[in-house]
Motif scaffolding. Structure first.
Motif, PDB file in Angstrom:
ATOM      1  N   GLN A 196       0.825  -1.198   0.000  1.00 25.01           N
ATOM      2  CA  GLN A 196       0.000   0.000   0.000  1.00 25.01           C
ATOM      3  C   GLN A 196       0.867   1.259   0.000  1.00 25.01           C
ATOM      4  OE1 GLN A 196      -3.205   0.491  -0.479  1.00 25.01           O
ATOM      5  NE2 GLN A 196      -2.921   2.703  -0.267  1.00 25.01           N
ATOM      6  N   GLN A 197       1.930   1.254   0.789  1.00 25.38           N
ATOM      7  CA  GLN A 197       2.828   2.402   0.829  1.00 25.38           C
ATOM      8  C   GLN A 197       3.536   2.596  -0.513  1.00 25.38           C
ATOM      9  OE1 GLN A 197       5.234   1.188   4.123  1.00 25.38           O
ATOM     10  NE2 GLN A 197       4.038   2.331   5.643  1.00 25.38           N
ATOM     11  N   ARG A 198       3.867   1.494  -1.158  1.00 22.49           N
ATOM     12  CA  ARG A 198       4.511   1.560  -2.475  1.00 22.49           C
ATOM     13  C   ARG A 198       3.619   2.304  -3.473  1.00 22.49           C
ATOM     14  NH1 ARG A 198       5.284   1.872  -6.853  1.00 22.49           N
ATOM     15  NH2 ARG A 198       6.625   0.808  -8.351  1.00 22.49           N
ATOM     16  N   LEU A 199       2.319   2.033  -3.423  1.00 22.75           N
ATOM     17  CA  LEU A 199       1.363   2.720  -4.283  1.00 22.75           C
ATOM     18  C   LEU A 199       1.269   4.197  -3.903  1.00 22.75           C
ATOM     19  CD1 LEU A 199      -0.762   2.385  -6.538  1.00 22.75           C
ATOM     20  CD2 LEU A 199      -2.429   1.877  -4.744  1.00 22.75           C
ATOM     21  N   GLN A 200       1.222   4.462  -2.615  1.00 22.10           N
ATOM     22  CA  GLN A 200       1.129   5.836  -2.116  1.00 22.10           C
ATOM     23  C   GLN A 200       2.360   6.651  -2.519  1.00 22.10           C
ATOM     24  OE1 GLN A 200       1.169   6.021   2.153  1.00 22.10           O
ATOM     25  NE2 GLN A 200       0.179   8.028   2.260  1.00 22.10           N
ATOM     26  N   ALA A 201       3.500   6.016  -2.528  1.00 24.48           N
ATOM     27  CA  ALA A 201       4.760   6.716  -2.790  1.00 24.48           C
ATOM     28  C   ALA A 201       4.834   7.302  -4.193  1.00 24.48           C
ATOM     29  CB  ALA A 201       5.935   5.757  -2.564  1.00 24.48           C
ATOM     30  N   ALA A 236      -2.836  12.271  -1.654  1.00 23.41           N
ATOM     31  CA  ALA A 236      -2.365  10.900  -1.456  1.00 23.41           C
ATOM     32  C   ALA A 236      -2.105  10.606   0.023  1.00 23.41           C
ATOM     33  CB  ALA A 236      -1.092  10.665  -2.256  1.00 23.41           C
ATOM     34  N   SER A 237      -2.545  11.520   0.897  1.00 18.77           N
ATOM     35  CA  SER A 237      -2.353  11.376   2.349  1.00 18.77           C
ATOM     36  C   SER A 237      -0.884  11.310   2.738  1.00 18.77           C
ATOM     37  CB  SER A 237      -3.102  10.145   2.877  1.00 18.77           C
ATOM     38  OG  SER A 237      -4.488  10.271   2.642  1.00 18.77           O
ATOM     39  N   ILE A 238      -0.048  12.005   1.970  1.00 19.91           N
ATOM     40  CA  ILE A 238       1.359  12.190   2.359  1.00 19.91           C
ATOM     41  C   ILE A 238       1.429  13.521   3.095  1.00 19.91           C
ATOM     42  CG2 ILE A 238       3.719  12.539   1.539  1.00 19.91           C
ATOM     43  CD1 ILE A 238       3.119  10.645  -0.744  1.00 19.91           C
ATOM     44  N   VAL A 270       6.779   8.313   3.646  1.00 22.29           N
ATOM     45  CA  VAL A 270       5.649   7.412   3.416  1.00 22.29           C
ATOM     46  C   VAL A 270       5.757   6.340   4.489  1.00 22.29           C
ATOM     47  CG1 VAL A 270       4.544   5.816   1.830  1.00 22.29           C
ATOM     48  CG2 VAL A 270       5.626   7.900   0.955  1.00 22.29           C
ATOM     49  N   GLY A 271       4.847   6.384   5.444  1.00 24.35           N
ATOM     50  CA  GLY A 271       5.045   5.594   6.651  1.00 24.35           C
ATOM     51  C   GLY A 271       6.282   6.119   7.362  1.00 24.35           C
TER      52      GLY A 271
END
Length: 282
Positions: A196-201, A236-238, A270-271
């Motif tokens: 999920q973080q990979r997608l967000q990044a 993207a909630s970053i 991211v995280g």
């Protein structure tokens, strides 16, 4: 023929000097290991341009702050050497920390002015560690040309100014960022990301390229362009952003009006994983 693995500085220097006496063009690719296609693009360029290629693998402790990820930084020398053996690499230099920093070592490089902003503000000792280890590597590998990646853009400016200021007899080639198909810049730290973080990044590169697109369409106001980038990251909630900055690509000073000499740099979390990226406006 597999690359020779050398761990001792004197042996490395002797091997390089032997090649220099034979008139060979020596290339250097410094890395911290955990190699990916970004590193390998540097290796490919070096082996195509130099007669003798040295790749260094050393996780340099002096560029990490106590709170950073030195202990968990990925290390797999066997895998890295296997990847390098797909190319005509001549030497892999893989020293220990004790070899690079013997007991009592206390000399360090005071980095140039371009080290003071951005990463330099957030990681005050980082570029002193980078400049020191790179200068040591230049001493051990008196190369004709060295290869660095654009992803660590401020680092390339620090090293470039150090080469100029100290009259170092080595040329630096800065090679383009290698990206995944979805735009994410390749990084050894991507291994820390969950699916999920990979997608967000991917929002980081998306935000940077959005700014370039807006500039290409005629917008040059830095404030408006940075607002657009920050909105993309927020969508993207970053939310943990160290910086998103439009700066002159030589001085790294902020600009109010963007032009072809501007670069956009970003550093976000991211995280718990810190990612950096950049895009040259032109």
């Amino acid at each position: 023929m597999p690359a020779a693995i050398i761990t001792e500085p004197a042996e490395l220097l002797a091997a390089v000097n032997q090649q220099k006496r034979m008139g060979k063009r020596v290339g250097l690719v410094p890395t911290m290991g955990a190699l990916h296609e970004g590193h390998l693009s540097l290796v490919k360029r070096c082996t195509s341009e130099a007669d003798f290629t040295v790749v260094t693998i050393f996780v340099n402790p002096t560029q990490f702050a106590p709170s950073e990820d030195l202990d968990k930084y990925p290390r797999n020398l066997e895998r890295d050497v296997a990847l390098l053996n797909a190319y005509p690499v001549d030497v892999v230099f893989a020293p220990s920390v004790e070899t690079m920093y013997p007991e009592g070592a206390s000399t360090s490089v005071n980095p140039p002015a371009v080290a003071t902003s951005l990463e330099g503000e957030l990681r005050p000792a980082h570029f002193a560690g980078v400049a020191t280890v790179v200068l040591k590597l230049f001493q051990l590998v008196p190369a004709d040309v060295s290869y660095f990646g654009q992803k660590d853009y401020q680092q390339t400016r620090v090293i470039g100014d150090m080469i100029r200021d100290l009259n170092l007899p080595v040329k630096m080639q800065v090679c383009p960022i290698i990206r995944e198909a979805d735009g994410l810049a390749l990084s050894s730290r991507n291994a820390y990301l969950s699916e999920q973080q990979r997608l967000q990044a991917t929002a980081l590169s998306r935000a940077l390229f959005q700014v370039k697109s807006l500039y290409d369409q005629g917008e040059s106001d830095a404030t408006l362009l940075l607002q657009a980038a920050n909105q993309t990251l927020a969508d993207a909630s970053i939310n943990e952003i160290d910086y998103v900055a439009l700066v002159n690509k030589q001085t790294l000073r902020p600009v109010e009006q963007v032009d072809d000499d501007t670069i956009l740099l970003g550093a976000v979390y991211v995280g718990s994983t810190r990612l950096i990226d950049n895009v040259l406006i032109k």
